[in-house]
Design a protein around this motif. Structure first.
Motif, PDB file in Angstrom:
ATOM      1  N   ASP A  60       0.828  -1.213   0.000  1.00  0.00           N
ATOM      2  CA  ASP A  60       0.000   0.000   0.000  1.00  0.00           C
ATOM      3  C   ASP A  60       0.856   1.253   0.000  1.00  0.00           C
ATOM      4  O   ASP A  60       0.535   2.230  -0.690  1.00  0.00           O
ATOM      5  CB  ASP A  60      -0.963   0.000   1.184  1.00  0.00           C
ATOM      6  N   LEU A  61       1.942   1.258   0.756  1.00  0.00           N
ATOM      7  CA  LEU A  61       2.838   2.416   0.758  1.00  0.00           C
ATOM      8  C   LEU A  61       3.437   2.619  -0.629  1.00  0.00           C
ATOM      9  O   LEU A  61       3.454   3.741  -1.151  1.00  0.00           O
ATOM     10  CB  LEU A  61       3.946   2.255   1.792  1.00  0.00           C
ATOM     11  N   LEU A  62       3.922   1.551  -1.239  1.00  0.00           N
ATOM     12  CA  LEU A  62       4.488   1.658  -2.586  1.00  0.00           C
ATOM     13  C   LEU A  62       3.444   2.137  -3.591  1.00  0.00           C
ATOM     14  O   LEU A  62       3.755   2.913  -4.492  1.00  0.00           O
ATOM     15  CB  LEU A  62       5.079   0.310  -3.016  1.00  0.00           C
ATOM     16  N   ALA A  63       2.199   1.707  -3.410  1.00  0.00           N
ATOM     17  CA  ALA A  63       1.114   2.160  -4.300  1.00  0.00           C
ATOM     18  C   ALA A  63       0.819   3.636  -4.067  1.00  0.00           C
ATOM     19  O   ALA A  63       0.623   4.391  -5.027  1.00  0.00           O
ATOM     20  CB  ALA A  63      -0.135   1.308  -4.078  1.00  0.00           C
ATOM     21  N   ARG A  64       0.794   4.076  -2.813  1.00  0.00           N
ATOM     22  CA  ARG A  64       0.542   5.498  -2.521  1.00  0.00           C
ATOM     23  C   ARG A  64       1.647   6.381  -3.074  1.00  0.00           C
ATOM     24  O   ARG A  64       1.413   7.519  -3.475  1.00  0.00           O
ATOM     25  CB  ARG A  64       0.386   5.720  -1.019  1.00  0.00           C
ATOM     26  N   LEU A  65       2.877   5.857  -3.118  1.00  0.00           N
ATOM     27  CA  LEU A  65       3.999   6.600  -3.694  1.00  0.00           C
ATOM     28  C   LEU A  65       3.946   6.613  -5.219  1.00  0.00           C
ATOM     29  O   LEU A  65       4.711   7.325  -5.860  1.00  0.00           O
ATOM     30  CB  LEU A  65       5.330   5.994  -3.231  1.00  0.00           C
ATOM     31  N   GLY A  66       3.059   5.804  -5.778  1.00  0.00           N
ATOM     32  CA  GLY A  66       2.906   5.757  -7.228  1.00  0.00           C
ATOM     33  C   GLY A  66       3.819   4.752  -7.900  1.00  0.00           C
ATOM     34  O   GLY A  66       3.867   4.688  -9.126  1.00  0.00           O
ATOM     35  N   LEU A  67       4.547   3.953  -7.122  1.00  0.00           N
ATOM     36  CA  LEU A  67       5.478   2.989  -7.706  1.00  0.00           C
ATOM     37  C   LEU A  67       4.789   1.692  -8.118  1.00  0.00           C
ATOM     38  O   LEU A  67       5.314   0.938  -8.929  1.00  0.00           O
ATOM     39  CB  LEU A  67       6.608   2.686  -6.727  1.00  0.00           C
ATOM     40  N   LEU A  68       3.611   1.441  -7.558  1.00  0.00           N
ATOM     41  CA  LEU A  68       2.823   0.269  -7.921  1.00  0.00           C
ATOM     42  C   LEU A  68       1.439   0.696  -8.368  1.00  0.00           C
ATOM     43  O   LEU A  68       0.892   1.675  -7.859  1.00  0.00           O
ATOM     44  CB  LEU A  68       2.675  -0.694  -6.733  1.00  0.00           C
ATOM     45  N   ARG A  69       0.894  -0.045  -9.289  1.00  0.00           N
ATOM     46  CA  ARG A  69      -0.501   0.132  -9.689  1.00  0.00           C
ATOM     47  C   ARG A  69      -1.311  -0.984  -9.044  1.00  0.00           C
ATOM     48  O   ARG A  69      -0.803  -2.087  -8.847  1.00  0.00           O
ATOM     49  CB  ARG A  69      -0.644   0.032 -11.205  1.00  0.00           C
ATOM     50  N   THR A  70      -2.552  -0.679  -8.736  1.00  0.00           N
ATOM     51  CA  THR A  70      -3.417  -1.691  -8.138  1.00  0.00           C
ATOM     52  C   THR A  70      -4.550  -2.020  -9.089  1.00  0.00           C
ATOM     53  O   THR A  70      -4.961  -1.197  -9.906  1.00  0.00           O
ATOM     54  CB  THR A  70      -4.010  -1.202  -6.802  1.00  0.00           C
ATOM     55  N   ARG A  71      -5.025  -3.241  -8.947  1.00  0.00           N
ATOM     56  CA  ARG A  71      -6.165  -3.696  -9.743  1.00  0.00           C
ATOM     57  C   ARG A  71      -6.965  -4.659  -8.880  1.00  0.00           C
ATOM     58  O   ARG A  71      -6.407  -5.596  -8.314  1.00  0.00           O
ATOM     59  CB  ARG A  71      -5.665  -4.398 -10.996  1.00  0.00           C
ATOM     60  N   ARG A  72      -8.258  -4.396  -8.763  1.00  0.00           N
ATOM     61  CA  ARG A  72      -9.130  -5.287  -7.997  1.00  0.00           C
ATOM     62  C   ARG A  72      -9.613  -6.396  -8.921  1.00  0.00           C
ATOM     63  O   ARG A  72     -10.150  -6.136  -9.984  1.00  0.00           O
ATOM     64  CB  ARG A  72     -10.331  -4.535  -7.431  1.00  0.00           C
ATOM     65  N   ILE A  73      -9.397  -7.617  -8.495  1.00  0.00           N
ATOM     66  CA  ILE A  73      -9.919  -8.784  -9.206  1.00  0.00           C
ATOM     67  C   ILE A  73     -10.653  -9.605  -8.171  1.00  0.00           C
ATOM     68  O   ILE A  73     -10.052 -10.063  -7.192  1.00  0.00           O
ATOM     69  CB  ILE A  73      -8.796  -9.612  -9.866  1.00  0.00           C
ATOM     70  N   ARG A  74     -11.930  -9.727  -8.393  1.00  0.00           N
ATOM     71  CA  ARG A  74     -12.821 -10.333  -7.404  1.00  0.00           C
ATOM     72  C   ARG A  74     -12.695  -9.541  -6.112  1.00  0.00           C
ATOM     73  O   ARG A  74     -12.894  -8.356  -6.115  1.00  0.00           O
ATOM     74  CB  ARG A  74     -12.554 -11.806  -7.271  1.00  0.00           C
ATOM     75  N   CYS A  75     -12.331 -10.160  -5.030  1.00  0.00           N
ATOM     76  CA  CYS A  75     -12.263  -9.408  -3.772  1.00  0.00           C
ATOM     77  C   CYS A  75     -10.817  -9.161  -3.331  1.00  0.00           C
ATOM     78  O   CYS A  75     -10.576  -8.794  -2.190  1.00  0.00           O
ATOM     79  CB  CYS A  75     -13.041 -10.133  -2.677  1.00  0.00           C
ATOM     80  N   ARG A  76      -9.872  -9.321  -4.238  1.00  0.00           N
ATOM     81  CA  ARG A  76      -8.459  -9.132  -3.883  1.00  0.00           C
ATOM     82  C   ARG A  76      -7.841  -8.002  -4.695  1.00  0.00           C
ATOM     83  O   ARG A  76      -8.171  -7.791  -5.851  1.00  0.00           O
ATOM     84  CB  ARG A  76      -7.675 -10.412  -4.130  1.00  0.00           C
ATOM     85  N   THR A  77      -6.901  -7.321  -4.065  1.00  0.00           N
ATOM     86  CA  THR A  77      -6.128  -6.291  -4.756  1.00  0.00           C
ATOM     87  C   THR A  77      -4.851  -6.929  -5.276  1.00  0.00           C
ATOM     88  O   THR A  77      -4.158  -7.631  -4.541  1.00  0.00           O
ATOM     89  CB  THR A  77      -5.781  -5.133  -3.805  1.00  0.00           C
ATOM     90  N   HIS A  78      -4.564  -6.674  -6.540  1.00  0.00           N
ATOM     91  CA  HIS A  78      -3.335  -7.158  -7.174  1.00  0.00           C
ATOM     92  C   HIS A  78      -2.436  -5.956  -7.422  1.00  0.00           C
ATOM     93  O   HIS A  78      -2.912  -4.890  -7.823  1.00  0.00           O
ATOM     94  CB  HIS A  78      -3.655  -7.858  -8.498  1.00  0.00           C
ATOM     95  N   TYR A  79      -1.145  -6.148  -7.222  1.00  0.00           N
ATOM     96  CA  TYR A  79      -0.171  -5.066  -7.341  1.00  0.00           C
ATOM     97  C   TYR A  79       0.817  -5.381  -8.455  1.00  0.00           C
ATOM     98  O   TYR A  79       1.280  -6.514  -8.573  1.00  0.00           O
ATOM     99  CB  TYR A  79       0.609  -4.915  -6.028  1.00  0.00           C
TER     100      TYR A  79
END
Length: 97
Positions: A60-79
Protein backbone atom coordinates in the motif's frame (compact mmCIF):
# COMPACT_ATOMS: atom_id res chain seq x y z
CA UNK A 1 13.77 -12.30 5.23
CA UNK A 2 12.25 -11.45 8.60
CA UNK A 3 14.05 -8.67 10.42
CA UNK A 4 15.19 -6.72 7.37
CA UNK A 5 14.73 -2.95 7.40
CA UNK A 6 11.51 -1.78 5.78
CA UNK A 7 13.23 0.04 2.92
CA UNK A 8 15.15 -3.08 2.04
CA UNK A 9 11.95 -5.12 2.13
CA UNK A 10 10.20 -2.70 -0.21
CA UNK A 11 13.18 -2.74 -2.61
CA UNK A 12 13.02 -6.53 -2.57
CA UNK A 13 9.29 -6.44 -3.37
CA UNK A 14 9.91 -4.03 -6.26
CA UNK A 15 12.65 -6.34 -7.54
CA UNK A 16 10.35 -9.39 -7.38
CA UNK A 17 7.65 -7.50 -9.26
CA UNK A 18 10.06 -6.80 -12.14
CA UNK A 19 9.55 -10.43 -13.13
CA UNK A 20 6.57 -11.69 -11.12
CA UNK A 21 6.19 -14.95 -13.05
CA UNK A 22 9.72 -15.96 -12.03
CA UNK A 23 9.30 -15.01 -8.38
CA UNK A 24 5.68 -16.11 -7.94
CA UNK A 25 5.38 -19.43 -9.80
CA UNK A 26 2.03 -20.90 -10.81
CA UNK A 27 1.96 -23.32 -7.87
CA UNK A 28 1.84 -20.40 -5.42
CA UNK A 29 -0.86 -18.38 -7.13
CA UNK A 30 -4.40 -19.36 -7.77
CA UNK A 31 -5.05 -17.99 -11.24
CA UNK A 32 -4.24 -15.21 -13.64
CA UNK A 33 -1.12 -13.77 -15.16
CA UNK A 34 1.06 -12.04 -12.55
CA UNK A 35 2.73 -9.84 -15.17
CA UNK A 36 -0.57 -8.51 -16.49
CA UNK A 37 -2.76 -8.70 -13.39
CA UNK A 38 -0.23 -8.26 -10.61
CA UNK A 39 0.43 -10.17 -7.41
CA UNK A 40 -1.64 -10.27 -4.24
CA UNK A 41 -0.49 -9.29 -0.77
CA UNK A 42 -1.01 -12.92 0.25
CA UNK A 43 1.55 -14.10 -2.34
CA UNK A 44 4.06 -11.44 -1.27
CA UNK A 45 3.51 -12.29 2.40
CA UNK A 46 4.14 -15.98 1.76
CA UNK A 47 7.39 -15.20 -0.06
CA UNK A 48 8.53 -12.75 2.64
CA UNK A 49 7.46 -15.05 5.48
CA UNK A 50 5.39 -12.32 7.15
CA UNK A 51 1.67 -11.87 7.91
CA UNK A 52 -0.49 -10.74 4.98
CA UNK A 53 -1.25 -7.45 6.75
CA UNK A 54 2.46 -6.64 6.96
CA UNK A 55 2.95 -7.31 3.25
CA UNK A 56 -0.18 -5.30 2.45
CA UNK A 57 1.20 -2.33 4.41
CA UNK A 58 4.42 -2.38 2.33
CA UNK A 59 2.47 -2.76 -0.91
CA UNK A 60 0.00 0.00 0.00
CA UNK A 61 2.84 2.42 0.76
CA UNK A 62 4.49 1.66 -2.59
CA UNK A 63 1.11 2.16 -4.30
CA UNK A 64 0.54 5.50 -2.52
CA UNK A 65 4.00 6.60 -3.69
CA UNK A 66 2.91 5.76 -7.23
CA UNK A 67 5.48 2.99 -7.71
CA UNK A 68 2.82 0.27 -7.92
CA UNK A 69 -0.50 0.13 -9.69
CA UNK A 70 -3.42 -1.69 -8.14
CA UNK A 71 -6.17 -3.70 -9.74
CA UNK A 72 -9.13 -5.29 -8.00
CA UNK A 73 -9.92 -8.78 -9.21
CA UNK A 74 -12.82 -10.33 -7.40
CA UNK A 75 -12.26 -9.41 -3.77
CA UNK A 76 -8.46 -9.13 -3.88
CA UNK A 77 -6.13 -6.29 -4.76
CA UNK A 78 -3.34 -7.16 -7.17
CA UNK A 79 -0.17 -5.07 -7.34
CA UNK A 80 2.19 -4.51 -10.25
CA UNK A 81 4.99 -2.07 -10.97
CA UNK A 82 4.33 1.30 -12.60
CA UNK A 83 7.42 1.36 -14.81
CA UNK A 84 6.85 4.94 -16.00
CA UNK A 85 6.69 6.30 -12.45
CA UNK A 86 9.68 4.22 -11.33
CA UNK A 87 11.72 5.62 -14.25
CA UNK A 88 10.68 9.18 -13.29
CA UNK A 89 11.76 8.70 -9.68
CA UNK A 90 15.01 7.08 -10.78
CA UNK A 91 15.79 10.07 -13.03
CA UNK A 92 15.12 12.47 -10.14
CA UNK A 93 17.67 10.69 -7.96
CA UNK A 94 20.21 10.45 -10.80
CA UNK A 95 20.02 14.24 -11.22
CA UNK A 96 20.78 14.72 -7.53
CA UNK A 97 17.27 15.63 -6.49
Amino acid sequence: MTGTPSGSTRRTILHWLEDPAAHFPAGRRRRGDPAADGVTARAVAAKLGVPRRTAAAHLDLLARLGLLRTRRIRCRTHYRRDEVRIAEVSRMFEKGW
